[in-house]
Design an enzyme around this catalytic site. Structure first.
Site, PDB file in Angstrom:
ATOM      1  N   PRO A   9       1.560  -1.430   0.099  1.00 51.60           N
ATOM      2  CA  PRO A   9      -0.114   0.106   0.151  1.00 51.60           C
ATOM      3  C   PRO A   9       1.015   1.557   0.030  1.00 51.60           C
ATOM      4  O   PRO A   9       1.888   1.166   0.877  1.00 51.60           O
ATOM      5  CB  PRO A   9      -0.831  -0.452   1.217  1.00 51.60           C
ATOM      6  N   MET A  10       0.496   2.275  -0.451  1.00 55.17           N
ATOM      7  CA  MET A  10       1.474   3.535  -1.051  1.00 55.17           C
ATOM      8  C   MET A  10       0.475   4.834  -1.377  1.00 55.17           C
ATOM      9  O   MET A  10      -0.598   5.084  -1.660  1.00 55.17           O
ATOM     10  CB  MET A  10       2.224   3.495  -2.070  1.00 55.17           C
ATOM     11  N   ALA A  11       0.057   5.799   0.569  1.00 55.17           N
ATOM     12  CA  ALA A  11      -1.161   6.490   0.088  1.00 55.17           C
ATOM     13  C   ALA A  11      -0.854   7.448  -0.557  1.00 55.17           C
ATOM     14  O   ALA A  11       0.741   7.863  -1.256  1.00 55.17           O
ATOM     15  CB  ALA A  11      -0.691   7.572   0.904  1.00 55.17           C
ATOM     16  N   CYS A  96       2.438   3.118   9.118  1.00 59.47           N
ATOM     17  CA  CYS A  96       2.676   4.317   8.944  1.00 59.47           C
ATOM     18  C   CYS A  96       3.732   6.127   9.646  1.00 59.47           C
ATOM     19  O   CYS A  96       3.142   6.233  10.857  1.00 59.47           O
ATOM     20  CB  CYS A  96       1.559   5.236   8.639  1.00 59.47           C
ATOM     21  N   ASN A 196       9.410  -7.080   4.060  1.00 58.32           N
ATOM     22  CA  ASN A 196       9.010  -6.124   2.666  1.00 58.32           C
ATOM     23  C   ASN A 196      10.280  -4.356   3.081  1.00 58.32           C
ATOM     24  O   ASN A 196      10.558  -4.002   4.759  1.00 58.32           O
ATOM     25  CB  ASN A 196       7.591  -4.725   3.321  1.00 58.32           C
ATOM     26  N   ARG A 221       8.523   0.751  -3.259  1.00 53.25           N
ATOM     27  CA  ARG A 221       9.143   2.230  -3.941  1.00 53.25           C
ATOM     28  C   ARG A 221       9.765   1.743  -5.458  1.00 53.25           C
ATOM     29  O   ARG A 221       9.470   2.205  -6.220  1.00 53.25           O
ATOM     30  CB  ARG A 221      10.256   2.769  -3.213  1.00 53.25           C
TER      31      ARG A 221
END
Ligand SMILES: Cc1cc2nc3c(=O)[nH]c(=O)nc-3n(C[C@H](O)[C@H](O)[C@H](O)COP(=O)(O)O)c2cc1C
Length: 316
Positions: A9-11, A96, A196, A221
């Site tokens: 997940p990446m906001a 986060c 991760n 990324r």
């Protein structure tokens, strides 16, 4: 959760358009951007828009952040009422590092409050017909590395899997991800562990699996402007050989398709504003990348993007 190569997940990044491309390129499983449980509880339209699905996404992991059990359980109930068939699991964000999240006791702040973290997991497990997973870090800082205890707590509280990013909150995204902590977590729990951190090529993913024994890997990324990393990882896992990197033409085709999908989902102004950064990532490493990145900042329409891509194709 199918397979073992996931898009993290990446906001602000992993919207349905980007996930669509990642799935086409081999990502086995995808998550929404993190979604505020409180935002869902109070019916925020912006929050709800984060829940759009990609057409080729059979099932998704919905990632929620919360520090309040009522907000968490009511958002899970609402989501199950509306999208049960599309949701594979709920992941709770406990990693986060952003101050606006941690100052509310959410995200990685929960690593300093395992009792509350446990209450949240137990409450979610109680109301959810779908598995609850947890994503967290190595610890809050070097003086409080607690990923192993935290993973045990998550398992005892009913989590079905954990994802571990091998950095502390204090590190944010700097330094190197610590694979040893992932190994230790893997050795300490019997639920699946997703590794991760710092996977930027296929070999890194294989190393992560071999060194830590993790059950799956999650790429963040390393997938920016490079959704091709998923097919490269899977090819290496299957065949033991490296795939050729994607050619510029193929990169541009993927970028344009992503932009078209985003425009369809969000409207042109909003989508193109967001696609600028993706374009800059796709251009990385290409001939004339610096100039292309400058031009990407000025994109306003799909037509602009088409023209810019036309230039690229003439360069190559
Ligand atoms: C722009 C950006 C947004 C992110 N948003 C989220 C998020 O919404 N939820 C989450 O759990 N992690 C988020 N992360 C963290 C990543 O999922 C991942 O744990 C971290 O980047 C380490 O993996 P990597 O080295 O492959 O990038 C984000 C990271 C980045 C760079």
């Amino acid at each position: 959760m199918q397979g073992n190569v996931y898009l993290a997940p990446m906001a602000g990044v992993t919207d349905a358009a980007f996930r669509h491309i990642a799935i086409e390129q081999g990502a086995d499983f995808t998550y929404t951007e993190m979604v505020s449980a409180k935002g869902l509880k109070y019916g925020s339209a912006k929050t709800a828009s984060l829940l759009a699905f990609a057409d080729n996404e059979k099932e998704i992991g919905v990632q929620l952040f919360a520090s309040d059990a009522d907000a968490l359980t009511s958002s899970i109930n609402t989501l199950l009422d509306n999208y049960a068939g599309r949701i594979a699991l709920f992941d709770i964000n406990m990693g986060c590092p952003a101050p606006k999240i941690t100052s509310n006791g959410e995200g990685s702040a929960l690593m300093k409050n395992p009792e509350l973290a446990s209450r949240l997991i137990k409450a979610a497990v109680k109301v959810s017909s779908k598995p609850i997973t947890v994503k967290f870090r190595k610890g809050w800082d070097e003086a409080s590395i607690n990923a192993v205890d935290f993973a045990r707590m998550a398992e005892e509280s009913g989590a079905a899997a954990v994802a571990v990013h091998g950095r502390t909150r204090q590190q944010f995204y700097s330094g190197k991800a610590d694979l040893d902590i992932i190994t230790k977590v893997k050795q300490s729990v019997s639920i699946p562990v997703i590794g991760n951190g710092d996977i930027t090529c296929a070999q890194h993913a294989v190393n992560m699996m071999n060194l830590t024994g993790c059950d799956a890997v999650m790429v963040a990324r390393g997938a920016l402007g490079n959704p091709f990393i998923f097919r490269e990882i899977k090819h290496l896992l299957r065949n033991g050989t490296e795939l050729e990197p994607a050619a510029p033409q193929e990169k541009m085709t993927a970028l344009f398709k992503q932009a078209e999908l985003a425009v369809k989902a969000k409207g042109e102004p909003n989508a193109i504003r967001q696609i600028r950064k993706h374009a800059a990532w796709y251009f990385k490493g290409m001939q004339g990348a610096a100039k292309l990145r400058e031009a990407a900042v000025r994109l306003n329409t799909l037509y602009d993007l088409r023209a810019l891509i036309h230039n690229v194709e003439n360069i190559d």
